[in-house]
Design an enzyme around this catalytic site. Sequence first.
Site, PDB file in Angstrom:
ATOM      1  N   HIS A 109       0.884  -1.415   0.070  1.00  0.00           N
ATOM      2  CA  HIS A 109      -0.180  -0.013  -0.192  1.00  0.00           C
ATOM      3  C   HIS A 109       0.876   1.138  -0.032  1.00  0.00           C
ATOM      4  CE1 HIS A 109      -4.011  -1.888   1.529  1.00  0.00           C
ATOM      5  NE2 HIS A 109      -3.669  -2.590   0.426  1.00  0.00           N
ATOM      6  N   GLU A 111       0.882   4.084   1.568  1.00  0.00           N
ATOM      7  CA  GLU A 111       1.115   4.754   2.939  1.00  0.00           C
ATOM      8  C   GLU A 111       2.677   3.825   3.450  1.00  0.00           C
ATOM      9  OE1 GLU A 111      -3.184   4.844   2.480  1.00  0.00           O
ATOM     10  OE2 GLU A 111      -1.802   3.423   2.308  1.00  0.00           O
ATOM     11  N   CYS A 137      -6.212   2.282   5.340  1.00  0.00           N
ATOM     12  CA  CYS A 137      -6.813   0.960   5.788  1.00  0.00           C
ATOM     13  C   CYS A 137      -6.153   0.662   6.990  1.00  0.00           C
ATOM     14  CB  CYS A 137      -6.668  -0.132   4.951  1.00  0.00           C
ATOM     15  SG  CYS A 137      -4.987  -0.884   4.900  1.00  0.00           S
TER      16      CYS A 137
END
Length: 195
Positions: A109, A111, A137
């Site tokens: 992901h 981030e 998330c």
Amino acid sequence: MMKTRNTNITGNMSHNYYTREEVMSGKGFYMLNELIYENSDIDMLIMSDVIGSMSTRYTCLRPPGAAGAALLTANNSIVYGAVRPASGSATCEQVGCMMEDGHCVRTIHAEVRAILNAARFGLVTEGATMYSILKPCFQCTKVIVTAGISKIVYAGAAYDEERTRLLIENAPQRIEIVRLTNSNGAPLIDYAQEK
């Protein structure tokens, strides 16, 4: 003595030792120009850059669609992260998604990739701000909390889970959450609606 490779203001944001392509692909970082930082809506400036540049690097075939992130450290360094597989690995576009329990696990992901890029360049994440096209998330939020990040700015939500809210509420540091919207109060990106 560090040799300067590119001292132009890149993207009107920084004094830069790396080309824009190197920064966007995780091979470098920006130092934000203080004048720009002090005289701009820095959250909107960085988010606009993330939406405009990182969303095109999304390689997973699964929804919700284009995602990307940037991390602004306390000393005004900025690194980016895109949703991509581990370095050197095939992308979902090349070989298809790797599905487990309804989720593609081939990619990292955005981030987490931004935090990893900060680590690669020795940048401190304590007190940093995470800019994410989509609200992080649960898995990404665990990494954000552990990295000591104190602010999350996002443009829209694909995930909005109670467990993520509780994680942020119970974090050892205070984490400010900012949802950016357009002048009508709608998400900055069409496909990401707050739940």
